[in-house]
Design an enzyme around this catalytic site. Structure first.
Site, short mmCIF file in Angstrom:
data_model
loop_
_atom_site.label_atom_id
_atom_site.label_comp_id
_atom_site.label_asym_id
_atom_site.label_seq_id
_atom_site.Cartn_x
_atom_site.Cartn_y
_atom_site.Cartn_z
N ASN A 108 -14.66 -11.15 -1.45
CA ASN A 108 -14.73 -9.98 -0.57
C ASN A 108 -13.73 -10.02 0.57
O ASN A 108 -14.04 -9.63 1.71
CB ASN A 108 -16.15 -9.81 0.00
CG ASN A 108 -17.18 -9.64 -1.09
OD1 ASN A 108 -17.97 -10.54 -1.35
ND2 ASN A 108 -17.17 -8.50 -1.76
N LYS A 151 -22.41 -16.10 5.99
CA LYS A 151 -22.87 -16.29 4.61
C LYS A 151 -22.09 -17.41 3.92
O LYS A 151 -22.68 -18.28 3.25
CB LYS A 151 -22.70 -14.99 3.84
CG LYS A 151 -23.13 -15.07 2.38
CD LYS A 151 -22.93 -13.72 1.69
CE LYS A 151 -23.32 -13.80 0.22
NZ LYS A 151 -23.12 -12.50 -0.47
N LYS A 196 -18.80 -15.56 -11.69
CA LYS A 196 -17.35 -15.43 -11.57
C LYS A 196 -16.75 -16.66 -10.89
O LYS A 196 -15.69 -17.16 -11.30
CB LYS A 196 -16.98 -14.17 -10.78
CG LYS A 196 -15.49 -13.84 -10.86
CD LYS A 196 -15.04 -12.87 -9.80
CE LYS A 196 -14.83 -13.55 -8.47
NZ LYS A 196 -14.22 -12.68 -7.45
N HIS A 216 -10.15 -6.54 -10.80
CA HIS A 216 -8.93 -6.05 -11.44
C HIS A 216 -9.00 -6.21 -12.95
O HIS A 216 -8.68 -5.28 -13.71
CB HIS A 216 -7.71 -6.79 -10.88
CG HIS A 216 -7.57 -6.68 -9.40
ND1 HIS A 216 -7.31 -5.49 -8.76
CD2 HIS A 216 -7.67 -7.62 -8.42
CE1 HIS A 216 -7.25 -5.70 -7.45
NE2 HIS A 216 -7.46 -6.98 -7.23
N ASP A 232 -20.84 -3.74 -18.16
CA ASP A 232 -20.93 -4.41 -16.86
C ASP A 232 -20.08 -5.68 -16.92
O ASP A 232 -19.55 -6.05 -17.96
CB ASP A 232 -22.38 -4.70 -16.46
CG ASP A 232 -23.10 -5.62 -17.45
OD1 ASP A 232 -22.44 -6.48 -18.08
OD2 ASP A 232 -24.33 -5.49 -17.60
#
Length: 293
Positions: A108, A151, A196, A216, A232
């Site tokens: 992120n 986090k 991931k 991407h 998904d």
């Protein structure tokens, strides 16, 4: 691309099996057993087209060299642990723990911000023991430039605590001797480490033939018709890892990621699959998108 050329290329890749799906045709849990794409030939064509346009992305070149070395030499895992758990030295080959933390920091945020965050973490805490013994707030301050600092700091601290408590040292080099499924099981025990992230560690740091699916890769795969529009990420990961040849996975993944970041044509096609885009001279994937428009 002319209609005749489209038909010729589509026939070449033979997009979907005519056999209806049933229990006997489901490929070991493949979510799309009748979808034959991407074929090995198509993967190679896309890899070659992107390689001609971009060259191999320099930010991944060191990982590529490590892969080549790993296929010709057997590592001494205990020796690596003794050396690599001590410092975060950029001049050394990246340890598995370094790699995992880098990947976590890349979530992120932009590539430049995540690199700055890791560099700041190294400068503030030269050893992983220093990170383990630090207050969470101090870790947050060190990585704040990468975003989501609270986090990510908790996640890093949890990983180090678990390693120290369960293995007695801050080292993940033992993962090099495990199978893909064993690595997935081990890393899934760490809170905040998702599929991931695990796949990226497998491909970049452990030199396994895995194919991570980031934003991407996911969007381009859908635009290319390699997975259904309704797919998904988890199903895309399973399908692409079954269809893409092992020897193409690393290069193709790096190139799709790089291309997805910078190609405005692909961004148009992802947003509006039937949008008219420029010629293959500007984007070599235009001809592949034409197959499903």
């Amino acid at each position: 691309m002319s209609k005749a050329q489209k038909r010729k290329r589509l026939n070449k890749y033979d997009g979907e099996s005519k056999t209806p799906a049933n229990k006997s045709t489901v490929d070991g849990g493949n979510p799309y057993p009748t979808l034959l794409r991407p074929t090995a030939e198509e993967c190679r064509d896309v890899r070659d087209a992107l390689l001609s346009l971009h060259g191999f992305p320099p930010e991944f070149a060191n990982y590529r060299r490590q892969r080549l070395r790993s296929f010709s030499a057997v590592d001494d895992h205990d020796t690596q642990c003794n050396l690599k758990s001590e410092t975060l030295n950029e001049t050394e080959e990246e340890s598995v723990l370094d790699g995992l933390v880098k990947i976590l920091l890349s979530q992120n945020t932009t590539e430049s911000n995540s690199q700055r965050a890791f560099a700041s973490l190294k400068a503030t805490f030269p050893k992983w023991d220093d990170v383990l013994n630090a207050e969470s707030k101090s870790i947050e301050n060190a990585i704040r430039c990468g975003g989501l600092a609270p986090k990510k700091a908790v996640c890093i601290k949890n990983i180090l605590n678990r390693l120290q408590n369960e293995r007695g040292r801050l080292c993940l080099e033992y993962l090099r001797g495990l199978s893909v499924e064993e690595v997935k099981t081990e890393l899934s025990h760490f809170k905040g480490v998702g599929p991931k992230t695990v796949s990226c560690v497998l491909m970049f740091n452990l030199q396994h033939n895995d194919f991570p699916v980031d934003t991407h890769v996911f969007e381009i795969a859908k635009a290319l018709g390699w997975v259904p529009k309704t797919a998904d990420r988890n199903k895309t990961y399973v399908h692409l890892n079954r269809k893409i040849p092992d020897e193409l996975k690393f290069d193709l993944n790096c190139l799709l990621y790089t291309h997805g970041k910078i190609c405005s044509n692909c961004k148009k096609n992802v947003a509006k699959p039937k949008a008219k885009v420029a010629s293959p001279d500007d984007c070599p994937l235009v001809g592949f998108y034409d197959l499903i428009v």
